[in-house]
Design a protein around this motif. Structure first.
Motif, PDB file in Angstrom:
ATOM      1  N   PRO A  32       0.844  -1.206   0.000  1.00 40.36           N
ATOM      2  CA  PRO A  32       0.000   0.000   0.000  1.00 40.36           C
ATOM      3  C   PRO A  32       0.877   1.252   0.000  1.00 40.36           C
ATOM      4  O   PRO A  32       1.763   1.400   0.832  1.00 40.36           O
ATOM      5  N   GLY A  33       0.647   2.110  -0.950  1.00 44.65           N
ATOM      6  CA  GLY A  33       1.442   3.326  -1.046  1.00 44.65           C
ATOM      7  C   GLY A  33       2.758   3.145  -1.760  1.00 44.65           C
ATOM      8  O   GLY A  33       3.524   4.105  -1.903  1.00 44.65           O
ATOM      9  N   ASP A  34       3.038   1.938  -2.216  1.00 45.92           N
ATOM     10  CA  ASP A  34       4.289   1.676  -2.956  1.00 45.92           C
ATOM     11  C   ASP A  34       4.005   0.614  -4.010  1.00 45.92           C
ATOM     12  O   ASP A  34       4.174  -0.580  -3.780  1.00 45.92           O
ATOM     13  N   LYS A  35       3.538   1.053  -5.180  1.00 49.27           N
ATOM     14  CA  LYS A  35       3.137   0.139  -6.246  1.00 49.27           C
ATOM     15  C   LYS A  35       3.885   0.454  -7.535  1.00 49.27           C
ATOM     16  O   LYS A  35       3.870   1.583  -8.009  1.00 49.27           O
ATOM     17  N   TRP A  36       4.546  -0.564  -8.058  1.00 45.88           N
ATOM     18  CA  TRP A  36       5.108  -0.498  -9.397  1.00 45.88           C
ATOM     19  C   TRP A  36       4.400  -1.543 -10.244  1.00 45.88           C
ATOM     20  O   TRP A  36       3.904  -2.554  -9.728  1.00 45.88           O
ATOM     21  N   LEU A  37       4.371  -1.301 -11.532  1.00 38.46           N
ATOM     22  CA  LEU A  37       3.920  -2.350 -12.439  1.00 38.46           C
ATOM     23  C   LEU A  37       4.652  -2.211 -13.766  1.00 38.46           C
ATOM     24  O   LEU A  37       5.241  -1.171 -14.067  1.00 38.46           O
ATOM     25  N   GLY A  56     -10.312   2.725 -10.441  1.00 34.01           N
ATOM     26  CA  GLY A  56     -10.131   2.551  -9.007  1.00 34.01           C
ATOM     27  C   GLY A  56      -8.734   2.075  -8.665  1.00 34.01           C
ATOM     28  O   GLY A  56      -8.079   1.384  -9.444  1.00 34.01           O
ATOM     29  N   SER A  57      -8.275   2.433  -7.499  1.00 31.60           N
ATOM     30  CA  SER A  57      -6.918   2.073  -7.076  1.00 31.60           C
ATOM     31  C   SER A  57      -6.773   0.580  -6.834  1.00 31.60           C
ATOM     32  O   SER A  57      -5.703   0.014  -7.041  1.00 31.60           O
ATOM     33  N   ARG A  58      -7.839  -0.079  -6.402  1.00 34.17           N
ATOM     34  CA  ARG A  58      -7.750  -1.522  -6.146  1.00 34.17           C
ATOM     35  C   ARG A  58      -7.498  -2.286  -7.440  1.00 34.17           C
ATOM     36  O   ARG A  58      -6.701  -3.220  -7.481  1.00 34.17           O
ATOM     37  N   LEU A  59      -8.211  -1.892  -8.484  1.00 34.86           N
ATOM     38  CA  LEU A  59      -8.089  -2.599  -9.757  1.00 34.86           C
ATOM     39  C   LEU A  59      -6.657  -2.568 -10.263  1.00 34.86           C
ATOM     40  O   LEU A  59      -6.067  -3.606 -10.552  1.00 34.86           O
ATOM     41  N   ILE A  60      -6.076  -1.396 -10.372  1.00 34.02           N
ATOM     42  CA  ILE A  60      -4.715  -1.305 -10.883  1.00 34.02           C
ATOM     43  C   ILE A  60      -3.717  -1.837  -9.852  1.00 34.02           C
ATOM     44  O   ILE A  60      -2.689  -2.408 -10.207  1.00 34.02           O
ATOM     45  N   GLY A  61      -4.055  -1.705  -8.573  1.00 37.08           N
ATOM     46  CA  GLY A  61      -3.163  -2.206  -7.527  1.00 37.08           C
ATOM     47  C   GLY A  61      -3.056  -3.713  -7.493  1.00 37.08           C
ATOM     48  O   GLY A  61      -2.053  -4.256  -7.039  1.00 37.08           O
ATOM     49  N   HIS A  62      -4.076  -4.427  -7.991  1.00 36.52           N
ATOM     50  CA  HIS A  62      -4.034  -5.886  -8.021  1.00 36.52           C
ATOM     51  C   HIS A  62      -2.917  -6.407  -8.928  1.00 36.52           C
ATOM     52  O   HIS A  62      -2.553  -7.582  -8.858  1.00 36.52           O
ATOM     53  N   HIS A  63      -2.400  -5.559  -9.797  1.00 39.02           N
ATOM     54  CA  HIS A  63      -1.322  -5.963 -10.707  1.00 39.02           C
ATOM     55  C   HIS A  63       0.034  -5.441 -10.239  1.00 39.02           C
ATOM     56  O   HIS A  63       0.989  -5.420 -11.018  1.00 39.02           O
ATOM     57  N   GLY A  64       0.108  -5.022  -8.985  1.00 37.56           N
ATOM     58  CA  GLY A  64       1.356  -4.492  -8.464  1.00 37.56           C
ATOM     59  C   GLY A  64       2.507  -5.473  -8.609  1.00 37.56           C
ATOM     60  O   GLY A  64       2.362  -6.665  -8.337  1.00 37.56           O
ATOM     61  N   ALA A  65       3.663  -4.960  -9.067  1.00 35.63           N
ATOM     62  CA  ALA A  65       4.892  -5.746  -9.230  1.00 35.63           C
ATOM     63  C   ALA A  65       4.722  -6.886 -10.223  1.00 35.63           C
ATOM     64  O   ALA A  65       5.429  -7.893 -10.147  1.00 35.63           O
ATOM     65  N   GLU A  66       3.786  -6.752 -11.164  1.00 38.55           N
ATOM     66  CA  GLU A  66       3.545  -7.771 -12.178  1.00 38.55           C
ATOM     67  C   GLU A  66       3.690  -7.184 -13.575  1.00 38.55           C
ATOM     68  O   GLU A  66       3.685  -5.961 -13.755  1.00 38.55           O
ATOM     69  N   ASP A  67       3.762  -8.083 -14.550  1.00 37.03           N
ATOM     70  CA  ASP A  67       3.650  -7.664 -15.939  1.00 37.03           C
ATOM     71  C   ASP A  67       2.166  -7.512 -16.244  1.00 37.03           C
ATOM     72  O   ASP A  67       1.431  -8.492 -16.333  1.00 37.03           O
ATOM     73  N   GLU A  97      18.305  -8.513 -20.254  1.00 42.51           N
ATOM     74  CA  GLU A  97      18.390  -9.946 -19.993  1.00 42.51           C
ATOM     75  C   GLU A  97      17.186 -10.483 -19.219  1.00 42.51           C
ATOM     76  O   GLU A  97      17.042 -11.704 -19.047  1.00 42.51           O
ATOM     77  N   GLU A  98      16.309  -9.597 -18.766  1.00 47.05           N
ATOM     78  CA  GLU A  98      15.141 -10.014 -17.990  1.00 47.05           C
ATOM     79  C   GLU A  98      14.004 -10.445 -18.915  1.00 47.05           C
ATOM     80  O   GLU A  98      13.746  -9.808 -19.950  1.00 47.05           O
ATOM     81  N   PRO A  99      13.272 -11.517 -18.558  1.00 41.15           N
ATOM     82  CA  PRO A  99      12.091 -11.895 -19.355  1.00 41.15           C
ATOM     83  C   PRO A  99      10.992 -10.854 -19.180  1.00 41.15           C
ATOM     84  O   PRO A  99      10.985 -10.095 -18.202  1.00 41.15           O
ATOM     85  N   SER A 100      10.057 -10.824 -20.101  1.00 39.68           N
ATOM     86  CA  SER A 100       8.981  -9.839 -20.022  1.00 39.68           C
ATOM     87  C   SER A 100       8.048 -10.086 -18.855  1.00 39.68           C
ATOM     88  O   SER A 100       7.395  -9.166 -18.367  1.00 39.68           O
ATOM     89  N   GLN A 101       7.978 -11.324 -18.394  1.00 37.37           N
ATOM     90  CA  GLN A 101       7.100 -11.636 -17.277  1.00 37.37           C
ATOM     91  C   GLN A 101       7.881 -12.302 -16.153  1.00 37.37           C
ATOM     92  O   GLN A 101       8.843 -13.038 -16.397  1.00 37.37           O
ATOM     93  N   ASP A 102       7.440 -12.004 -14.939  1.00 34.02           N
ATOM     94  CA  ASP A 102       8.098 -12.573 -13.768  1.00 34.02           C
ATOM     95  C   ASP A 102       7.509 -13.947 -13.460  1.00 34.02           C
ATOM     96  O   ASP A 102       6.318 -14.180 -13.650  1.00 34.02           O
TER      97      ASP A 102
END
Length: 456
Positions: A32-37, A56-67, A97-102
């Motif tokens: 919470p308060g620290d989200k990257w995507l 809404g913040s929840r919707l986009i926040g559900h993809h936090g730290a994801e592709d 060198e990183e894949p597009s998805q984690d």
């Protein structure tokens, strides 16, 4: 390329070399308060902006730290327009060198699904037929008028009143379907036009808040059947679904006799219509009152004044139409009868595609796999397509939520071929089997709870 970026860096300057990040640096930014995507290999810091996200913040926040690339494409019509809002949030990109998805995701499946989406766009399957949706609106308005004419011509006796209630219930159910299309921006080319039309259908024809429905429903699409992310399956402690059954059993939690939940399921009425399960056990009137209060509370707390005005126009129209025949008590009774009939349609039609599927905690799957794991189809027919608002094509709807529903039949063979290539389940059931499976799934979950409860 620049060096590997340091977490916490500010927005990238226009024209500057972007810093690069590894997934191990991105993963911690899901708080919470620290989200990257990550979208299209670019890294965005949405921590402060998430509260202004239209969905809404929840919707986009559900993809936090994801592709979130495929979710980004799935939810938005005009990608170039949306990218303008993302630009100030850009802080870097994935290291080469990183894949597009984690995580251990199937890169070939992701590539094939994106190729399928491009093919679907080339086939113009995201373009709506105005006459199709004009007919839907027309037949809804015709049913509203027909119900009133039945009472006007035949009088407020039990037989015409019952017939009118059934016609109104069908009209209300079809209004849910139409506002669902508008909520997914699948009718008009401009998102704004869809949203305005949705407010009319959801407010004037149904008496509910379009923003409230979108708030819940988009989360369902982002993370279907995922606890604490999909409101449709976060129904404990009234019902236990999937993995929650074992968890409650191991923790010795017994708020209700869950091994009998497949029986008391029949006592419930839907509290959150429009593809939001949120059910409650109790007398129909009590739950209907609770549902209306919940909807009203959302509009007041979130200050959705336009939604409130639209909803008020529905109640004014309904009461002014039927009070002359029934008086105030009779008109209210008719309203409750319609809501009760409508609630049964909603629960059975919407949950036959989800409840029997996998329900559990976040698995961090790719977009296609996550949607397929949580959905199944029901055998199509002209009647069922209409009756369910084409929600019998739930797989296609979840993979391509902005696609107009009249094109689901055309894209279905392509989706089935993709599933066959990658060994994914493309499940299609007869209608009655799908309904029975809801009860079977509840019974199975209840027995899982009882076994864990007794043997832990």
């Amino acid at each position: 390329m620049g060096g590997v970026g340091e977490p916490g860096g500010g927005p990238a300057q226009l024209g500057a070399t972007l810093p690069t990040f590894r997934w191990e640096q991105i993963r911690p930014h899901n708080l919470p308060g620290d989200k990257w995507l990550v979208i299209e290999r670019r890294v965005y810091d949405i921590s402060r902006w998430a509260q202004r996200h239209p969905g809404g913040s929840r919707l986009i926040g559900h993809h936090g730290a994801e592709d979130a690339t495929d979710a980004f494409h799935a939810f938005h019509q005009d990608l170039n327009f949306v990218r303008k809002f993302l630009q100030p949030l850009l802080i870097g990109e994935l290291a080469p060198e990183e894949p597009s998805q984690d995580g251990p995701q199937n890169a070939q499946l992701i590539e094939d699904f994106r190729a399928l989406r491009q093919a679907v766009e080339d086939m113009k399957l995201f373009e709506a037929k105005p006459t199709f949706f004009a007919f839907l609106l027309g037949h809804i308005l015709a049913m509203e008028m027909l119900a009133w004419l039945v009472i006007y011509l035949l009088g407020p006796g039990w037989v015409p009143s019952t017939l009118a209630a059934l016609i109104l219930a069908v009209s209300q159910a079809q209004s849910w379907c139409l506002q669902h299309d508008l909520g997914h921006t699948s009718i008009f080319r401009k998102s704004r036009w869809n949203h305005v039309a949705q407010q009319f259908v959801m407010g004037q024809l149904k008496g509910f808040s379009a923003h409230w429905w979108n708030f819940r429903h988009f989360q369902h699409h982002a993370k279907p059947n995922i606890f604490h992310k999909d409101p449709d399956v976060t129904v404990a402690p009234v019902f236990l679904l999937g993995e929650s059954s074992v968890e409650y059993g191991k923790k010795k939690r017994r708020y209700l006799p869950y091994n009998h939940q497949h029986l008391y399921f029949f006592l419930r009425r839907a509290r959150a219509l429009g593809q939001s399960l949120g059910q409650q056990v109790g007398p129909p009137l009590l739950t209907l009152v609770n549902f209306e209060v919940e909807n009203l509370a959302y509009m007041l707390v979130c200050m959705q004044w336009m939604d409130l005005l639209w909803a008020a126009s529905f109640y004014a129209r309904f009461l002014f139409s039927y009070i002359p025949f029934y008086g105030v008590p009779g008109a209210l009774f008719l309203f409750v009868a319609v809501r009760v009939l409508e609630s049964h349609w909603f629960v059975w039609i919407t949950q036959m595609n989800h409840i029997p599927k996998e329900i559990g905690h976040e698995k961090h799957r790719d977009w296609a796999s996550s949607q397929l794991a949580a959905t199944c189809n029901v055998e199509p027919s002209v009647f069922l397509d209409w009756f369910s608002g084409h929600l019998n094509f739930q797989i296609e709807h979840h993979l391509f939520p902005t696609m107009p529903r009249h094109n689901y039949r055309r894209v279905a063979p392509l989706v089935k071929a993709l599933c066959a290539k990658h060994g994914l389940s493309y499940e299609v059931k007869p209608f009655l089997t799908a309904l029975v499976d809801i009860i079977g799934s509840l019974k199975k979950s209840g027995n899982m709870w009882l076994e864990a409860y007794l043997h832990q």
